[in-house]
Scaffold this motif. Structure first.
Motif, PDB file in Angstrom:
ATOM      1  N   GLU A  70     -18.470  26.228  21.746  1.00  8.36           N
ATOM      2  CA  GLU A  70     -19.614  26.775  22.484  1.00  8.36           C
ATOM      3  C   GLU A  70     -19.527  26.396  23.965  1.00  8.36           C
ATOM      4  O   GLU A  70     -19.793  27.223  24.845  1.00  8.36           O
ATOM      5  CB  GLU A  70     -20.917  26.272  21.869  1.00  8.36           C
ATOM      6  N   ALA A  71     -19.148  25.154  24.226  1.00  5.26           N
ATOM      7  CA  ALA A  71     -18.998  24.719  25.619  1.00  5.26           C
ATOM      8  C   ALA A  71     -17.852  25.476  26.295  1.00  5.26           C
ATOM      9  O   ALA A  71     -17.948  25.865  27.469  1.00  5.26           O
ATOM     10  CB  ALA A  71     -18.750  23.214  25.678  1.00  5.26           C
ATOM     11  N   TRP A  72     -16.764  25.676  25.562  1.00  6.65           N
ATOM     12  CA  TRP A  72     -15.619  26.441  26.070  1.00  6.65           C
ATOM     13  C   TRP A  72     -16.044  27.866  26.409  1.00  6.65           C
ATOM     14  O   TRP A  72     -15.698  28.390  27.477  1.00  6.65           O
ATOM     15  CB  TRP A  72     -14.526  26.432  25.010  1.00  6.65           C
ATOM     16  N   ALA A  73     -16.822  28.503  25.532  1.00  4.84           N
ATOM     17  CA  ALA A  73     -17.270  29.879  25.769  1.00  4.84           C
ATOM     18  C   ALA A  73     -18.164  29.963  27.007  1.00  4.84           C
ATOM     19  O   ALA A  73     -18.068  30.914  27.793  1.00  4.84           O
ATOM     20  CB  ALA A  73     -18.004  30.403  24.540  1.00  4.84           C
ATOM     21  N   LEU A  74     -19.009  28.966  27.201  1.00  5.60           N
ATOM     22  CA  LEU A  74     -19.886  28.962  28.383  1.00  5.60           C
ATOM     23  C   LEU A  74     -19.064  28.832  29.667  1.00  5.60           C
ATOM     24  O   LEU A  74     -19.354  29.488  30.670  1.00  5.60           O
ATOM     25  CB  LEU A  74     -20.899  27.818  28.276  1.00  5.60           C
ATOM     26  N   ARG A  75     -18.041  27.967  29.648  1.00  9.93           N
ATOM     27  CA  ARG A  75     -17.187  27.836  30.825  1.00  9.93           C
ATOM     28  C   ARG A  75     -16.442  29.141  31.111  1.00  9.93           C
ATOM     29  O   ARG A  75     -16.272  29.538  32.267  1.00  9.93           O
ATOM     30  CB  ARG A  75     -16.176  26.694  30.631  1.00  9.93           C
ATOM     31  N   MET A  76     -16.021  29.797  30.056  1.00  7.78           N
ATOM     32  CA  MET A  76     -15.300  31.051  30.215  1.00  7.78           C
ATOM     33  C   MET A  76     -16.223  32.126  30.800  1.00  7.78           C
ATOM     34  O   MET A  76     -15.847  32.856  31.716  1.00  7.78           O
ATOM     35  CB  MET A  76     -14.750  31.493  28.852  1.00  7.78           C
TER      36      MET A  76
END
Length: 382
Positions: A145-151
């Motif tokens: 989820e954190a990765w998706a937000l950064r993306m």
């Protein structure tokens, strides 16, 4: 000292420092959790005797208030299941390792285009991001989820003024999931970890057909509203159906004026394609007096980037009184649409535009069917 005592913090603190762990009672048949006392704190360790009698060990990490004896037992049980399933517990791979293995595997299968696409995606969204360093068997929904937000915020490429589309985000997620699922199938990641990325859902409606279409008069109006350098870039897209990034990376040596061939070297690797007479005139004009290594398309003295062209295209669309969702990619869509309606077969369209037949069928298959129906109506078979 009794084995039961290692579940107590006070007892663990009084243990002598030694390499051999202090073992607790059996967690399950053949499975034990131990505590290795260090000069400062200590670590949990699991031990399990397999069916063939082999003794295997696994570090469970530092003991702490959050990672207590009960937590260590739960983790030991999960680890024991991976041993039973044949997971290669001694090969601790990161998410980046998994992605590299996946890319190498599909390239070995002869899927060169897919491998190039995956490698470029992972370069942007995994290898340069914190998620790449996470152990794959420890990957959680929160990590993803954190990765998706950064993306979504454009942090991975620094393109905060030209954020990735929902369709791009979905393709990135799909590619990462494919790599992780392959690692599960090869028993490099426990099967129960798949629930973590299975919980991350793609954006809805991002894969629908591209509907924004500009007719020729609208395309001319858009080009006329553009400054000179941007117009040249946009004309290339409008006349060849290439991606905007293709001419942005094109050098003078990539234009073969004698044979009318243009070489584009982005996205899915190099492709050399013939171009129409209007596109040939554009390339001939831009190639004049340029050295082989010089860029064919420039933004003044700078290279073109999405951050540079996106706001200018929006401004030109507004001046031409066109819809606000017009982007440079709209011209590519218009070229592909006209090519298919004009009777150019989907295989050739896919080759010329550097995409897959699957994507052409998905987004433009309805047009190909209509064109085929019209063509059949004009033919006499008897």
């Amino acid at each position: 000292m009794s084995r039961e005592d290692i579940d107590k913090v006070g007892v663990r603190n009084r243990l002598q420092v030694r390499r051999e762990p202090y073992w607790g009672p059996p967690v399950e048949r053949g499975l034990y959790v131990g505590f290795r006392r260090l000069s400062l704190g200590g670590n949990w360790v699991a031990r399990f005797r397999t069916e063939d009698g082999k003794q295997v060990y696994q570090s469970l990490g530092p003991a702490s208030a959050e990672h207590d004896y009960e937590s260590a037992k739960r983790e030991a049980r999960r680890w024991r299941k991976t041993v039973d399933a044949g997971v290669q517990a001694d090969r601790l791979v990161t998410v980046a390792d998994v992605c590299r293995d996946y890319t190498a595997a599909i390239e070995a299968e002869g899927r060169t285009r897919a491998a190039v696409d995956a490698r470029k995606r992972f370069d942007r969204i995994v290898y340069a991001d914190p998620i790449g360093k996470v152990r794959a068997d420890k990957l959680t929904q929160r990590h993803l989820e954190a990765w998706a937000l950064r993306m979504e915020a454009g942090e991975m490429t620094g393109r905060k003024k030209a954020l990735p589309s929902r369709a791009t985000l979905n393709r990135n997620l799909t590619t990462l999931k494919a790599a992780l699922n392959r690692a599960v199938s090869r028993r490099e990641i426990p099967q129960d970890r798949a629930i973590e990325w299975g919980a991350i859902k793609p954006h809805k409606g991002a894969g629908v057909r591209r509907e924004r279409y500009l007719d020729k008069a609208q395309r001319r109006a858009l080009l006329e509203a553009m400054p000179c350098d941007l117009r040249a870039l946009a004309e290339c897209v409008a006349l060849t159906g290439c991606r905007p990034g293709d001419p942005a990376a094109m050098l003078r040596k990539d234009w073969d004026a004698r044979h009318g061939l243009a070489t584009f070297t982005t996205k899915t690797g190099a492709r050399t394609v013939p171009v129409s007479p209007p596109a040939r005139s554009l390339f001939d004009r831009l190639a004049k007096s340029k050295l082989p290594g010089a860029p064919m398309f420039t933004n003044g003295d700078a290279a073109w980037t999405p951050q540079a062209w996106a706001p200018q295209v929006k401004a030109a669309a507004a001046r031409a009184e066109l819809p606000s969702d017009v982007v440079l990619y709209t011209l590519r869509h218009a070229w592909i649409t006209d090519a298919i309606i004009g009777g150019l077969d989907p295989v050739t369209v896919a080759r010329l535009t550097g995409t897959s037949l699957e994507m052409i069928s998905k987004h433009y298959g309805h047009l190909a069917q209509d064109a085929a129906r019209d063509k059949l109506a004009s033919l006499a078979f008897l």
